[in-house]
Each structure stands twice: as C-alpha cells, then as structure tokens.
Write a protein that holds these residues in place. Structure first.
Motif, PDB file in Angstrom:
ATOM      1  N   GLU A 130       0.819  -1.210   0.000  1.00  0.00           N
ATOM      2  CA  GLU A 130       0.000   0.000   0.000  1.00  0.00           C
ATOM      3  C   GLU A 130       0.856   1.265   0.000  1.00  0.00           C
ATOM      4  O   GLU A 130       0.413   2.321  -0.451  1.00  0.00           O
ATOM      5  N   GLU A 131       2.083   1.168   0.484  1.00  0.00           N
ATOM      6  CA  GLU A 131       2.980   2.322   0.490  1.00  0.00           C
ATOM      7  C   GLU A 131       3.297   2.792  -0.927  1.00  0.00           C
ATOM      8  O   GLU A 131       3.648   3.960  -1.146  1.00  0.00           O
ATOM      9  N   LEU A 132       3.144   1.907  -1.884  1.00  0.00           N
ATOM     10  CA  LEU A 132       3.411   2.253  -3.281  1.00  0.00           C
ATOM     11  C   LEU A 132       2.488   3.358  -3.774  1.00  0.00           C
ATOM     12  O   LEU A 132       2.827   4.091  -4.711  1.00  0.00           O
ATOM     13  N   ARG A 133       1.319   3.518  -3.138  1.00  0.00           N
ATOM     14  CA  ARG A 133       0.385   4.569  -3.544  1.00  0.00           C
ATOM     15  C   ARG A 133       0.929   5.968  -3.268  1.00  0.00           C
ATOM     16  O   ARG A 133       0.414   6.954  -3.802  1.00  0.00           O
ATOM     17  N   LEU A 134       1.952   6.087  -2.443  1.00  0.00           N
ATOM     18  CA  LEU A 134       2.552   7.389  -2.155  1.00  0.00           C
ATOM     19  C   LEU A 134       3.494   7.847  -3.261  1.00  0.00           C
ATOM     20  O   LEU A 134       3.889   9.013  -3.290  1.00  0.00           O
ATOM     21  N   VAL A 135       3.858   6.953  -4.157  1.00  0.00           N
ATOM     22  CA  VAL A 135       4.846   7.256  -5.192  1.00  0.00           C
ATOM     23  C   VAL A 135       4.183   8.006  -6.341  1.00  0.00           C
ATOM     24  O   VAL A 135       3.026   7.754  -6.700  1.00  0.00           O
ATOM     25  N   ARG A 136       4.913   8.911  -6.917  1.00  0.00           N
ATOM     26  CA  ARG A 136       4.417   9.712  -8.043  1.00  0.00           C
ATOM     27  C   ARG A 136       3.940   8.830  -9.193  1.00  0.00           C
ATOM     28  O   ARG A 136       4.629   7.885  -9.604  1.00  0.00           O
ATOM     29  N   GLY A 137       2.760   9.129  -9.707  1.00  0.00           N
ATOM     30  CA  GLY A 137       2.228   8.440 -10.876  1.00  0.00           C
ATOM     31  C   GLY A 137       1.490   7.149 -10.584  1.00  0.00           C
ATOM     32  O   GLY A 137       0.890   6.561 -11.487  1.00  0.00           O
ATOM     33  N   VAL A 138       1.523   6.686  -9.334  1.00  0.00           N
ATOM     34  CA  VAL A 138       0.841   5.442  -8.981  1.00  0.00           C
ATOM     35  C   VAL A 138      -0.565   5.797  -8.483  1.00  0.00           C
ATOM     36  O   VAL A 138      -0.790   6.002  -7.295  1.00  0.00           O
ATOM     37  N   GLY A 139      -1.499   5.913  -9.420  1.00  0.00           N
ATOM     38  CA  GLY A 139      -2.884   6.189  -9.086  1.00  0.00           C
ATOM     39  C   GLY A 139      -3.741   4.944  -9.208  1.00  0.00           C
ATOM     40  O   GLY A 139      -3.242   3.823  -9.338  1.00  0.00           O
TER      41      GLY A 139
ATOM     42  N   TRP B 175      -2.667   1.272 -10.548  1.00  0.00           N
ATOM     43  CA  TRP B 175      -2.807   0.172  -9.588  1.00  0.00           C
ATOM     44  C   TRP B 175      -3.617  -0.977 -10.194  1.00  0.00           C
ATOM     45  O   TRP B 175      -3.248  -2.146 -10.079  1.00  0.00           O
ATOM     46  N   ALA B 176      -4.739  -0.636 -10.828  1.00  0.00           N
ATOM     47  CA  ALA B 176      -5.617  -1.668 -11.389  1.00  0.00           C
ATOM     48  C   ALA B 176      -4.989  -2.360 -12.591  1.00  0.00           C
ATOM     49  O   ALA B 176      -5.364  -3.489 -12.922  1.00  0.00           O
ATOM     50  N   THR B 177      -4.024  -1.708 -13.247  1.00  0.00           N
ATOM     51  CA  THR B 177      -3.410  -2.281 -14.446  1.00  0.00           C
ATOM     52  C   THR B 177      -2.158  -3.084 -14.136  1.00  0.00           C
ATOM     53  O   THR B 177      -1.975  -4.184 -14.673  1.00  0.00           O
ATOM     54  N   PHE B 178      -1.305  -2.558 -13.237  1.00  0.00           N
ATOM     55  CA  PHE B 178       0.007  -3.153 -13.041  1.00  0.00           C
ATOM     56  C   PHE B 178       0.255  -3.709 -11.639  1.00  0.00           C
ATOM     57  O   PHE B 178       1.171  -4.514 -11.469  1.00  0.00           O
ATOM     58  N   VAL B 179      -0.508  -3.284 -10.649  1.00  0.00           N
ATOM     59  CA  VAL B 179      -0.233  -3.727  -9.282  1.00  0.00           C
ATOM     60  C   VAL B 179      -1.116  -4.916  -8.913  1.00  0.00           C
ATOM     61  O   VAL B 179      -0.616  -5.980  -8.551  1.00  0.00           O
TER      62      VAL B 179
ATOM     63  N   PRO C 202      -4.112  -6.467 -10.919  1.00  0.00           N
ATOM     64  CA  PRO C 202      -5.147  -6.615 -11.957  1.00  0.00           C
ATOM     65  C   PRO C 202      -6.305  -7.480 -11.468  1.00  0.00           C
ATOM     66  O   PRO C 202      -6.090  -8.534 -10.880  1.00  0.00           O
ATOM     67  N   ASP C 203      -7.514  -6.991 -11.679  1.00  0.00           N
ATOM     68  CA  ASP C 203      -8.737  -7.708 -11.273  1.00  0.00           C
ATOM     69  C   ASP C 203      -8.826  -7.891  -9.764  1.00  0.00           C
ATOM     70  O   ASP C 203      -9.651  -8.673  -9.281  1.00  0.00           O
ATOM     71  N   GLY C 204      -7.979  -7.188  -8.998  1.00  0.00           N
ATOM     72  CA  GLY C 204      -8.017  -7.336  -7.556  1.00  0.00           C
ATOM     73  C   GLY C 204      -7.552  -8.685  -7.043  1.00  0.00           C
ATOM     74  O   GLY C 204      -7.781  -9.031  -5.886  1.00  0.00           O
ATOM     75  N   ASP C 205      -6.886  -9.460  -7.893  1.00  0.00           N
ATOM     76  CA  ASP C 205      -6.436 -10.807  -7.537  1.00  0.00           C
ATOM     77  C   ASP C 205      -4.949 -10.765  -7.201  1.00  0.00           C
ATOM     78  O   ASP C 205      -4.120 -10.460  -8.074  1.00  0.00           O
ATOM     79  N   PRO C 206      -4.555 -11.061  -5.957  1.00  0.00           N
ATOM     80  CA  PRO C 206      -3.130 -11.010  -5.592  1.00  0.00           C
ATOM     81  C   PRO C 206      -2.265 -11.951  -6.413  1.00  0.00           C
ATOM     82  O   PRO C 206      -1.083 -11.672  -6.626  1.00  0.00           O
ATOM     83  N   SER C 207      -2.820 -13.077  -6.871  1.00  0.00           N
ATOM     84  CA  SER C 207      -2.010 -14.026  -7.644  1.00  0.00           C
ATOM     85  C   SER C 207      -1.631 -13.467  -9.010  1.00  0.00           C
ATOM     86  O   SER C 207      -0.657 -13.925  -9.615  1.00  0.00           O
ATOM     87  N   LYS C 208      -2.381 -12.480  -9.502  1.00  0.00           N
ATOM     88  CA  LYS C 208      -2.057 -11.854 -10.785  1.00  0.00           C
ATOM     89  C   LYS C 208      -1.140 -10.645 -10.626  1.00  0.00           C
ATOM     90  O   LYS C 208      -0.792 -10.013 -11.621  1.00  0.00           O
ATOM     91  N   ARG C 209      -0.774 -10.337  -9.412  1.00  0.00           N
ATOM     92  CA  ARG C 209       0.068  -9.168  -9.154  1.00  0.00           C
ATOM     93  C   ARG C 209       1.470  -9.401  -9.714  1.00  0.00           C
ATOM     94  O   ARG C 209       2.125 -10.386  -9.358  1.00  0.00           O
ATOM     95  N   PRO C 210       1.984  -8.494 -10.574  1.00  0.00           N
ATOM     96  CA  PRO C 210       3.307  -8.712 -11.161  1.00  0.00           C
ATOM     97  C   PRO C 210       4.466  -8.157 -10.336  1.00  0.00           C
ATOM     98  O   PRO C 210       5.611  -8.419 -10.652  1.00  0.00           O
TER      99      PRO C 210
END
Length: 472
Positions: free
Chosen positions: A251-260, A264-268, A270-278
């Motif tokens: 969740e700390e990644l949300r403080l970084v510039r450009g991480v909206g 988040w939904a595209t690269f952090v 996707p689909d809210g599934d932790p197993s798909k998190r890259p």
C-alpha cells in the motif's frame, strides 16, 4: 334543596368519570415507550455482543488458516523428496524442482475447514472425513490463498545495489513499456500531473534507493543517475518526503508519483487478484519461472530482449495478449507440475531450442521466434526455480442467519532460514536431545535471561518467520 345538591353531585361525578382510565392509559403509554427503548437498547447491546463474538471467531478462523498454510508450505520439501523419483524422470535425471503445493491450499486444508472446505478436500482426495475426530470448524470457516512473492518483480531489490536498481528498472519498463499502455500515460493523473513511463519508473526506484540522485530508466542510457532528485513531493498540497528506503508494504506504493488508481488496477493488482500481481515488495529478487504469472513473465522477457523485439512493441497489444492467454492455458493444464528446470531452459525455448514439447507449443503461438536477448547470462541469472517468500491471504467468516462477519488477515512469511521437517526428523533420529535445564539464576541474572529469551525467539522456525502481518 337536597334534591338539587344530589343532582349537582351526580353531574360532577359524571363529569369526572373516566379520569382514572385516562391516567391508567397514560401510564401504560409511558411504560410502553420505556419498554420499547429498553428493548431497543438491549437488542443493540445483544447484536453488538454477537458481532464481537462472531468477529473474534472469524479472526481465529483466519489465524488458524494462516498457521495451517505455514505448515503446508513447510511440508513442501518432504513432498518434493517423496516425489523426487518421478520428478527426476520427468526432468531427465536432474534435481527435482520445487512443487507449488500452495496452489492447492483451499483443497488440501479443506479437511480443517467448514462443510464447503470439506467438500473441496473430498473432491481432491475422494476421502470422506465426516467420521474424523477434531476435524473441521463448527459455526465458522475460512478462505485461503497463498501467493508466491518470489514469482514477481521485487521492487526493494533496487535499494540493495546499483546492479539491483538497473535490473528493477529494466523489469519495470518491460512491464509498463508496451505501446498498448500509451493511453494510461498520456493523460493527467488524479492530482492533475502528467507522469510518463520514465517518470513513474524513476519515482519507484528513487523511493527505494538511499541516494539523492534521480534514477534513469532510459534503456539506451549508460548512466543510472540523471541529476538530483526533484521536489515533487514537497510541492504537493499535503507535502511529504521521499522515503529513500525499502517499501514496508504494498500500500505504500500509492505514495509514489504516478501510482494512481488506474496504474494500480493495471500493473499492481489486476482484477483485484493477488495471484495476478506482477510486482512485490517482499521478493528476494529472482523470479520463479514455474510459479510466476504470465504478465510478470512477459515483463521479464521484454526487459531482457533486444530493442525492437516485436513481442514487446506491438501497438495493438495483440501478441502479448495472445501469449498471456496461451501461458494461462499452460498453467491451468499443468496443474501445478513444474515445467522448467532452469532459467536457461526457458531462454533456449524462446530462442528456438529446448525440449521438443515446449518448442512445439511455442511454435503454435502468434509470436516471432527466436527472441534475441541483450545477455543470455543475465537472463539466466534473474530466474530461479525455488521460492522462499510467501503471502498468505486468509479470510475467516461466521454466518448466522442473515448476518455474516468477515475478518481478513494478510501475512508474509519468510522461509529462507527455516529448517525443513526432515531436518527435525534427522535431529531426533540422530539422538539429539534438548539441553538440560540450568539451575535457577539469582535476580541479578534477569538481563541474561532476557537476552537468552530473545535469542531463543530468533531461532528459525520450521513454519518460517512472519515479516508482515495485517488484520482488516
């Protein structure tokens, strides 16, 4: 005269008749209101007590799931050894790779769950546990998911060395650099700022590394630094500073510039599934190719491929999408069986060689082979076939008529120094016995006792070491 008085008396009594009834009715109304308020208050307190009770039961159901998951992961070396002969035959006599039994956690641990979990266990093993003793949960249950953190891009690796920063920068650009993601970076963010791919990549690296220089994510640049860090965060309405240290949570990644939210939904997640998190903030650095998700694998391939590789420069994103679908199909068909025995085997397959079965499968995909890499050795070094860091997502639930109570726990467990179950068995069979108790120490030895207690707590556990724990 007397008659007149009698009439007046009767008239007065007639006028006063019913006063007692009115008083009684008024008293009943007041009592009814008081009773209703008291009943509402008692109902609220009772519902609150039930909610607290159910929340406690749900929390302990989730904690049970966490502990069971840790034991399941700890048993993997034993399972691997038992299946070693078969896996060696499949792998051509090589050392058997890690078996991702954590992917079957809901089914394997179903014996200790509610009726739904028992059904999953029965479907996996064709075993009826209804007659078992001390199995299952009554009035509660849990859902469990174990995610391999070593199968993802490790962001914190950027703060460990310059080479780590270069590697993470390449992998991030391999993840977000595709032309199909141009619309995501061509519009303003939630804060009204424009952030290019290179801005976001540099911001993530700069958040982690300890220096004060701006990271350079340009693939053609020979210098990792491109000047001093800017004052972006200090100019925000609610200013703060770069951390210049490792991420403590995702969740700390949300403080970084450009991480909206869109990023988040595209690269952090996707689909809210932790197993798909890259990406991960707990990974050791190397990516486990047998348990990684397709999006991470494509990002790694593109990070190591030479510029101009068609797979990584498809404006419509059709080739990456086709490879994503194909790799997802392979993972579903393999059912947890490790496909690759080394990173070299994957590279050779992408270069047109490797095992015939893999080469034949890749030939059916709409991608151009062979793929040329910047460095074959660097490609091989960034991959592994064994994981030691795991996220355990457990959700305990209690269902009572129309009311449901849920408690979620996220724990990250480190198994890097954890002894295996077989190690403990070997100690017992070798005749190892616990040290004899020491005589009672005087009061002056309290500090030494505390020190010994701390040292004892730091002894590696078979079930790993918890490095992150969060209850929702």
């Amino acid at each position: 005269m007397a008659l007149r008085l009698d009439r007046r008396s009767r008239k007065r009594r007639a006028q006063e008749r019913g006063a007692a009834l009115i008083m009684v009715l008024g008293s009943l109304v007041i009592l009814s209101v008081m009773l209703a308020e008291s009943q509402d208050e008692m109902s609220t307190e009772f519902a609150s007590a039930l909610s607290d009770r159910d929340a406690l039961k749900a929390e302990y159901a989730a904690k049970s799931a966490i502990n069971l998951a840790r034991l399941l992961i700890a048993s993997e070396p034993t399972v691997r050894e038992a299946a070693g002969m078969l896996m060696s035959l499949l792998g051509g006599g090589t050392k058997p790779p890690q078996i991702p039994i954590w992917e079957f956690a809901p089914q394997i641990l179903g014996a200790f769950n509610d009726a739904d979990g028992a059904a999953q266990f029965r479907g996996l093993t064709n075993t009826d546990i209804s007659g078992g003793d001390s199995l299952g949960l009554e009035g509660a249950g849990f859902e469990i998911k174990i995610v391999d953190e070593d199968s993802k891009i490790g962001l914190n690796n950027a703060g460990r060395s310059v080479f780590g920063a270069v590697s993470v920068a390449r992998q991030l650009m391999g993840l977000i650099g595709g032309p199909q993601y141009d619309p995501l970076f061509d519009r303003r963010s939630e804060s009204g700022e424009y952030s290019s791919r290179f801005d976001v990549c540099s911001a993530i690296i700069d958040w982690v590394d300890a220096n004060q220089d701006t990271a350079n994510c340009e693939a053609t640049s020979q210098n990792m630094a491109s000047g001093p860090e800017d004052s972006y965060y200090r100019n925000l309405p609610d200013p703060y500073s770069r951390k210049n240290a490792a991420f403590d949570s995702l969740e700390e990644l949300r403080l970084v510039r450009g991480v909206g939210d869109d990023f988040w939904a595209t690269f952090v997640e996707p689909d809210g599934d932790p197993s798909k998190r890259p990406i991960s903030v707990w990974s050791q650095g190397k990516i486990n190719i047998n348990s990684t998700n397709p999006l991470t694998l494509i990002a790694y391939i593109c990070s190591q491929a030479k510029p101009g590789t068609p797979l990584c420069n498809d404006p419509k994103g059709e080739k990456p999408a086709a490879l994503l679908a194909a790799l997802s199909l392979v993972q579903s068909i393999s059912a947890g069986i490790p496909i690759f025995r080394s990173g070299k085997q994957l590279r050779e397959a992408l270069q047109g060689g490797g095992p015939e079965i893999i080469k034949g499968f890749l030939a059916t995909l709409p991608i151009e082979l062979p793929i040329e890499f910047i460095s074959n050795d660097e490609f091989d070094k960034g991959l592994s076939i064994e994981s030691k860091m795991f996220s355990i997502y457990a959700e305990g639930h209690v269902r009572q008529s129309k009311r449901e109570t849920h408690v979620r726990i996220h724990a990250v467990v480190d198994f890097r120094k954890a002894p295996t179950v077989q190690d403990l068995v070997n100690q017992v069979t070798a005749g190892a016995t616990p040290a004899a108790p020491t005589p009672a120490a005087p009061a002056s030895a309290t500090a030494d006792e505390d020190s010994a207690g701390i040292q004892g707590a730091l002894v590696p556990s078979t079930a790993g070491r918890v490095v992150y724990y969060r209850v929702n």
